[in-house]
Design a protein around this motif. Structure first.
Motif, PDB file in Angstrom:
ATOM      1  N   ALA A 223       2.875   5.912  -2.822  1.00  0.00           N
ATOM      2  CA  ALA A 223       4.007   6.682  -3.339  1.00  0.00           C
ATOM      3  C   ALA A 223       3.895   6.832  -4.855  1.00  0.00           C
ATOM      4  O   ALA A 223       4.179   7.917  -5.407  1.00  0.00           O
ATOM      5  N   ALA A 224       3.492   5.783  -5.558  1.00  0.00           N
ATOM      6  CA  ALA A 224       3.334   5.857  -7.018  1.00  0.00           C
ATOM      7  C   ALA A 224       2.233   6.834  -7.381  1.00  0.00           C
ATOM      8  O   ALA A 224       2.371   7.627  -8.331  1.00  0.00           O
ATOM      9  N   HIS A 225       1.128   6.811  -6.631  1.00  0.00           N
ATOM     10  CA  HIS A 225       0.022   7.734  -6.888  1.00  0.00           C
ATOM     11  C   HIS A 225       0.456   9.179  -6.632  1.00  0.00           C
ATOM     12  O   HIS A 225       0.149  10.084  -7.421  1.00  0.00           O
TER      13      HIS A 225
ATOM     14  N   ARG B 208      11.418   5.030  -6.645  1.00  0.00           N
ATOM     15  CA  ARG B 208      11.739   6.464  -6.727  1.00  0.00           C
ATOM     16  C   ARG B 208      10.875   7.122  -7.786  1.00  0.00           C
ATOM     17  O   ARG B 208      10.295   6.465  -8.642  1.00  0.00           O
ATOM     18  N   CYS B 209      10.805   8.388  -7.703  1.00  0.00           N
ATOM     19  CA  CYS B 209       9.985   9.180  -8.617  1.00  0.00           C
ATOM     20  C   CYS B 209      10.921  10.075  -9.442  1.00  0.00           C
ATOM     21  O   CYS B 209      11.690  10.857  -8.900  1.00  0.00           O
ATOM     22  N   ASP B 210      10.857   9.921 -10.773  1.00  0.00           N
ATOM     23  CA  ASP B 210      11.707  10.749 -11.664  1.00  0.00           C
ATOM     24  C   ASP B 210      10.898  11.866 -12.282  1.00  0.00           C
ATOM     25  O   ASP B 210       9.761  11.800 -12.555  1.00  0.00           O
TER      26      ASP B 210
ATOM     27  N   ILE C 286       0.835  -1.198   0.000  1.00  0.00           N
ATOM     28  CA  ILE C 286       0.000   0.000   0.000  1.00  0.00           C
ATOM     29  C   ILE C 286       0.871   1.250   0.000  1.00  0.00           C
ATOM     30  O   ILE C 286       0.591   2.224  -0.708  1.00  0.00           O
ATOM     31  N   SER C 287       1.975   1.226   0.733  1.00  0.00           N
ATOM     32  CA  SER C 287       2.881   2.375   0.751  1.00  0.00           C
ATOM     33  C   SER C 287       3.467   2.623  -0.626  1.00  0.00           C
ATOM     34  O   SER C 287       3.594   3.773  -1.063  1.00  0.00           O
TER      35      SER C 287
ATOM     36  N   GLY D 298       3.371  14.811 -11.179  1.00  0.00           N
ATOM     37  CA  GLY D 298       3.812  14.910 -12.559  1.00  0.00           C
ATOM     38  C   GLY D 298       5.068  14.120 -12.859  1.00  0.00           C
ATOM     39  O   GLY D 298       5.677  14.279 -13.906  1.00  0.00           O
ATOM     40  N   GLY D 299       5.479  13.268 -11.966  1.00  0.00           N
ATOM     41  CA  GLY D 299       6.689  12.474 -12.182  1.00  0.00           C
ATOM     42  C   GLY D 299       6.375  11.109 -12.765  1.00  0.00           C
ATOM     43  O   GLY D 299       5.225  10.765 -13.055  1.00  0.00           O
ATOM     44  N   ARG D 300       7.430  10.329 -12.939  1.00  0.00           N
ATOM     45  CA  ARG D 300       7.287   8.970 -13.429  1.00  0.00           C
ATOM     46  C   ARG D 300       7.820   8.036 -12.352  1.00  0.00           C
ATOM     47  O   ARG D 300       8.959   8.167 -11.904  1.00  0.00           O
ATOM     48  N   TRP D 301       7.002   7.086 -11.927  1.00  0.00           N
ATOM     49  CA  TRP D 301       7.344   6.177 -10.826  1.00  0.00           C
ATOM     50  C   TRP D 301       8.208   5.038 -11.346  1.00  0.00           C
ATOM     51  O   TRP D 301       7.891   4.393 -12.329  1.00  0.00           O
ATOM     52  N   VAL D 302       9.331   4.791 -10.676  1.00  0.00           N
ATOM     53  CA  VAL D 302      10.217   3.671 -10.999  1.00  0.00           C
ATOM     54  C   VAL D 302      10.025   2.633  -9.892  1.00  0.00           C
ATOM     55  O   VAL D 302      10.550   2.799  -8.786  1.00  0.00           O
TER      56      VAL D 302
END
Length: 107
Positions: free
Chosen positions: A88-90, A105-107, A83-84, A96-100
């Motif tokens: 974090a992805a949401h 991490r968020c780019d 869930i975490s 406005g980032g891209r979730w890896v």
């Protein structure tokens, strides 16, 4: 009179049989077992097969319940981690980032 029963041909075997049955099956002491300190020792002396089986069954149920609770706690920990990651992805997508996902991490 008690001596006559013990010395008779039928009396002694009956007394021996009664002692064996009571020793094996135990004596029902009911609420006396809950007397502090003395009840524990009285139960040790008078408990029989049924009480031993009941105590073992109670331990088995407690151990099974404890194992099930630990399994649920571990599953909840895994679920919380998932869930975490989803949260974090949401949040990353909202910013406005891209979730890896592999590197979390968020780019």
């Amino acid at each position: 009179m008690a001596l006559n029963v013990l010395t008779s041909r039928v009396g002694l075997p009956l007394v021996v049989a009664a002692v064996i049955v009571i020793g094996y099956e135990g004596l029902p002491i009911g609420p006396l077992r809950y007397i502090p300190f003395a009840g524990e020792y009285l139960a040790m002396i008078t408990d029989g097969r049924v009480d031993r089986v009941r105590a073992q069954a109670r331990l088995d149920v407690e151990n099974e319940s404890r194992a099930r609770a630990m399994a649920l706690i571990e599953q909840r920990s895994k679920d919380n981690a998932e869930i975490s990651d989803l949260d974090a992805a949401h949040l990353c997508a909202e910013l406005g980032g891209r979730w890896v996902p592999n590197e979390t991490r968020c780019d």
